[in-house]
Design an enzyme around this catalytic site. Structure first.
Site, PDB file in Angstrom:
ATOM      1  N   ARG A 279     -12.954   1.426  17.285  1.00 25.75           N
ATOM      2  CA  ARG A 279     -11.979   2.246  16.561  1.00 25.75           C
ATOM      3  C   ARG A 279     -10.705   2.417  17.376  1.00 25.75           C
ATOM      4  O   ARG A 279      -9.609   2.431  16.828  1.00 25.75           O
ATOM      5  CB  ARG A 279     -12.591   3.611  16.216  1.00 25.75           C
ATOM      6  CG  ARG A 279     -11.591   4.594  15.630  1.00 25.75           C
ATOM      7  CD  ARG A 279     -12.275   5.771  14.947  1.00 25.75           C
ATOM      8  NE  ARG A 279     -13.381   6.312  15.713  1.00 25.75           N
ATOM      9  CZ  ARG A 279     -13.250   7.164  16.737  1.00 25.75           C
ATOM     10  NH1 ARG A 279     -12.040   7.553  17.124  1.00 25.75           N
ATOM     11  NH2 ARG A 279     -14.309   7.619  17.359  1.00 25.75           N
TER      12      ARG A 279
ATOM     13  N   TYR B 258       5.426   3.178  -5.609  1.00 25.25           N
ATOM     14  CA  TYR B 258       4.055   2.760  -5.889  1.00 25.25           C
ATOM     15  C   TYR B 258       3.186   3.966  -6.255  1.00 25.25           C
ATOM     16  O   TYR B 258       3.276   5.022  -5.635  1.00 25.25           O
ATOM     17  CB  TYR B 258       3.488   2.032  -4.673  1.00 25.25           C
ATOM     18  CG  TYR B 258       2.006   1.793  -4.740  1.00 25.25           C
ATOM     19  CD1 TYR B 258       1.441   1.096  -5.811  1.00 25.25           C
ATOM     20  CD2 TYR B 258       1.156   2.263  -3.746  1.00 25.25           C
ATOM     21  CE1 TYR B 258       0.075   0.894  -5.889  1.00 25.25           C
ATOM     22  CE2 TYR B 258      -0.206   2.051  -3.812  1.00 25.25           C
ATOM     23  CZ  TYR B 258      -0.744   1.376  -4.887  1.00 25.25           C
ATOM     24  OH  TYR B 258      -2.103   1.187  -4.961  1.00 25.25           O
TER      25      TYR B 258
ATOM     26  N   ASP C 294       8.785   0.648   2.724  1.00 30.77           N
ATOM     27  CA  ASP C 294       7.667  -0.161   2.248  1.00 30.77           C
ATOM     28  C   ASP C 294       8.236  -1.528   1.882  1.00 30.77           C
ATOM     29  O   ASP C 294       8.942  -1.673   0.885  1.00 30.77           O
ATOM     30  CB  ASP C 294       7.001   0.493   1.041  1.00 30.77           C
ATOM     31  CG  ASP C 294       5.760  -0.263   0.569  1.00 30.77           C
ATOM     32  OD1 ASP C 294       5.670  -1.477   0.823  1.00 30.77           O
ATOM     33  OD2 ASP C 294       4.900   0.358  -0.069  1.00 30.77           O
TER      34      ASP C 294
ATOM     35  N   LYS D  92      -1.435  -7.844   0.072  1.00 32.58           N
ATOM     36  CA  LYS D  92      -0.639  -8.616  -0.869  1.00 32.58           C
ATOM     37  C   LYS D  92      -0.198  -9.946  -0.265  1.00 32.58           C
ATOM     38  O   LYS D  92      -1.015 -10.820  -0.030  1.00 32.58           O
ATOM     39  CB  LYS D  92       0.547  -7.770  -1.330  1.00 32.58           C
ATOM     40  CG  LYS D  92       0.177  -6.336  -1.761  1.00 32.58           C
ATOM     41  CD  LYS D  92      -0.857  -6.283  -2.875  1.00 32.58           C
ATOM     42  CE  LYS D  92      -0.978  -4.895  -3.505  1.00 32.58           C
ATOM     43  NZ  LYS D  92      -1.483  -3.843  -2.628  1.00 32.58           N
TER      44      LYS D  92
END
Length: 377
Positions: free
Chosen positions: A44, A96, A167, A192
């Site tokens: 992590r 978004y 973004d 994406k």
């Protein structure tokens, strides 16, 4: 390096001469009992495969620091994690749907205000208050493809002590480089275009700001939304073909835009720069292409459901940026978290369709659109 070279050659000199990096799956790492200090201790906190991906992400954006997260929304949440009680973030109304949901439903519980505005380019000094700590923007916006002047907004925000988070999912560093235009932070849904094959979830943050980088490293470790070693490796491999894929996708999208604009069954087509001459000029000055996403509305007499059912190639699904073309209805899919009034303010009608163009032969895509339009009459 040019970006295609950077996408392929950032990582070199792997163990045993392997031409691709290894996947380090270990959840924990042995330490020297004498110092108990090492680059890696627990997955992590840090992982060699994720670290290699983060080096690639930083190189592509021309950044000093890169961070990989388990999804685009995990990256967005981390990018906004520096906000504190009493702070305000300004966003465009057309943003978004997942970002809207996070700002509208989660941030208020933390004492943080999200202010949605119809047009970021209309912001003036009077729109900023001592509480304004960040501007979060998409240009082009999702799904209206509206354009915001990055340079102007960054100068305005910085004059009020606010950071600018961009973004850049639609453009990617291939077509637009926000950090070089003055932005402080870039986030992307790496699901994406960066990954490009609709087979993994990932998010990315890049920045040159040392204090923000420390905060994002803490967000990774404390919140735990890190990208797995396996998906980090797959994302590294996907990025290698990003410029090539996007070149073909953009060429296909340009041809489809031209075709739909001239089609009598199409009421409106939206793409970056289509809303006004000013937006076209701004976009041309800050990006090197229009990307591969467009939105459109059918003529009123056509049956939208019949059109969507008749399509053979674009799948009716959320997401974008993959090698396959996808089409969706934002009002009920990507932006369903918005109220009807919020969607109206953002310019997202119930009839708006968003098309993410893939790498298929454009002649097949055009023929498919035509036969589906005929079926919808």
């Amino acid at each position: 390096m040019h970006i295609q070279t950077a996408a392929v050659q950032t990582l070199r000199h792997h163990e045993h001469g392997a031409v691709v990096p290894p996947i380090h799956l270990a959840s924990t790492f042995e330490l020297d009992p004498g110092s108990e200090d090492g680059s890696y201790a627990y997955q992590r906190g840090a992982n060699p495969t994720r670290a290699q991906l983060e080096a690639v992400l930083a190189t592509l954006d021309g950044a000093a620091h890169g961070f990989a997260f388990a999804s685009g929304m995990a990256a967005t949440a981390a990018a906004l994690s520096t906000l504190e009680v009493g702070d305000e973030v300004i966003l465009p109304a057309s943003v978004y749907g997942g970002t809207y949901r996070f700002v509208d439903l989660v941030l208020p519980g933390r004492g943080i205000t999200g202010k949605f505005v119809d047009d970021l380019d209309a912001l003036t000094d009077e729109d900023f208050t001592p509480a304004t700590r960040a501007i979060f923007m998409e240009t082009p916006a999702n799904p209206t493809l509206r354009i915001t002047d990055l340079r102007r907004l960054t100068e305005l925000a910085h004059s009020h002590g606010a950071i600018v988070i961009v973004d850049n999912t639609f453009m990617t560093p291939v077509l637009q480089r926000p950090l070089e235009l003055g932005a402080d932070v870039v986030v992307q849904s790496a699901t994406k275009y960066l990954a490009g094959h609709s087979d993994l979830l990932a998010g990315a943050i890049t920045t040159n700001d040392e204090s923000l980088a420390e905060a994002y490293a803490l967000a990774q470790k404390a919140q735990g939304g890190v990208l797995s070693p396996g998906d980090s490796f797959r994302l590294i491999q996907g990025i290698k073909t990003l410029p090539l894929r996007l070149e073909r996708q953009q060429a296909n999208a340009v041809a489809i835009v031209d075709h739909l604009r001239a089609h009598h069954d199409i009421a409106q087509v939206w793409y970056p720069g289509s809303h006004s001459e000013d937006e076209a000029r701004i976009h041309a000055g800050q990006a090197t292409g229009t990307g591969a996403v467009l939105s459109f509305e059918l003529a009123p007499a056509l049956d939208r459901v019949a059109f969507l059912r008749a399509l053979r190639y674009p799948g009716y699904a959320v997401s974008l940026g993959g090698v396959e073309s996808l089409i969706c209805r934002p009002a009920t899919m990507t932006h369903e978290a918005m109220t009807p009034q919020a969607r109206e303010n953002a310019g997202i009608s119930d009839e708006l369709l968003r098309l993410s163009v893939g790498i298929e032969d454009v002649a097949d895509l055009l023929e498919d659109l035509d036969q589906a339009l005929a079926a919808a009459r």
